[in-house]
Write a protein that holds these residues in place. Sequence first.
Motif, mmCIF file in Angstrom:
data_model
loop_
_atom_site.group_PDB
_atom_site.id
_atom_site.type_symbol
_atom_site.label_atom_id
_atom_site.label_comp_id
_atom_site.label_asym_id
_atom_site.label_seq_id
_atom_site.Cartn_x
_atom_site.Cartn_y
_atom_site.Cartn_z
ATOM 1 N N THR A 117 0.830 -1.204 0.000
ATOM 2 C CA THR A 117 0.000 0.000 0.000
ATOM 3 C C THR A 117 0.865 1.254 0.000
ATOM 4 O O THR A 117 0.586 2.222 -0.728
ATOM 5 C CB THR A 117 -0.928 0.008 1.226
ATOM 6 N N PHE A 120 2.214 1.734 -3.371
ATOM 7 C CA PHE A 120 1.191 2.258 -4.279
ATOM 8 C C PHE A 120 1.057 3.769 -4.117
ATOM 9 O O PHE A 120 0.941 4.508 -5.106
ATOM 10 C CB PHE A 120 -0.143 1.574 -4.007
ATOM 11 N N SER A 123 3.955 5.265 -5.843
ATOM 12 C CA SER A 123 3.915 5.121 -7.301
ATOM 13 C C SER A 123 3.024 6.171 -7.950
ATOM 14 O O SER A 123 3.209 6.504 -9.126
ATOM 15 C CB SER A 123 3.433 3.720 -7.677
#
Length: 285
Positions: A117, A120, A123
Motif C-alpha cells: 500500500t 502504491f 507510485s
Amino acid sequence: MTAVATAPVRRRGRHRRMLLGLLAWLAGIVFFLPVAWMVLTSLHSETDAAANPPAVTAPPGLDGYRSFFGAGGGASPWPSLINSTTIAVTSTALVLLLALPAAYALSVRPVRGWRDTLFFFLSTKMMPVVAGLLPVYVFAGHTGLLDNVWLLAVLHTSMNLPIAVWMTQSFLADVPVSIVEAARVDGARLPTVLARVLVPVIAPGLAATALICCILSWNELLFARVLTSVTAQTAPVFLTGFVTGEGLFLAQLCAASVVVSLPVLAAGLAAQDKLVQGLSLGAVK
C-alpha cells in the motif's frame, strides 16, 4: 605519552570541524545569492534591471513593488494571493485529516500488505502531472468546475496526500504501541486515540508535513495555469503575467516573486523549530 598521542588527533578533529563549518557557510552563501540578487533587482528600475552588465550600484527604489500592487493601473494581486492562501490552507487541512487515519492503519495497526500500500502511494507520484491534465480538464469542463478554487483545493489534496501519508506513517511507526493500547484499555475510541493521544506525540512531525504540503500547494503552477482564468487565478499564475509580448518586466517580476515568497518564508520561520523536530523525529532513539 597518551596526552602527546591524542593532541594531533584533537587538532585534526578541530581542523575537520572548521573545514566543515567553512563548507557549510559557503554552501549557504551560494544558495542565498540568487535570493539576494532577486531582492536587489526588485529595488531597481526596469532600465537598470535590464542593463548588461547588471547595474549593481544603481539607486534603489520601490517602483517594482508599486507596479505589483497596481499603482500604475495594473491588475491587483490581492485576489490571486487570497486564492492561493485559501487553496493552500484548505488542501493542507484535508491532507492532514486524511493522512492521519491512513498512516495509523499502516503503522500502529498495520493492515495486510501495508508495504504494498505504501508503494502504491509512492507510485502515484511517479506519473507525470501533465499526463493527468487532459482528463482533469475534460472533467472540469463537463461539471462546470473550470476556474474554481475548490477544484484546485481537491486536486492539491490528492497530489500531496501520498507524501503526507509516507511522512506521517514514519512518525507514527516510532510511537510505542503501548501508549495506544493503554488508551484503548481506558475506553478511548479511535477518534479519541488519534486526536488526544497520537496527535500531541507527533505534533512536530505533523507540523513539518503541513508546512511541506502547504509549500507544494502554494507553488503549484501547471493545473492552476490550465484550469483557471480570472476568478480562481493563483499567485504563481499571476506572476506569469509579467512575461508579455512587450518583453520581460524583470524588476516587477522580481518584486512580485519577493512578495509571493514572503508568506511561505514567514510560515517556515514561524514553524522552524517544529520543522527541525519533525524531520528528525525518530532519528535518535
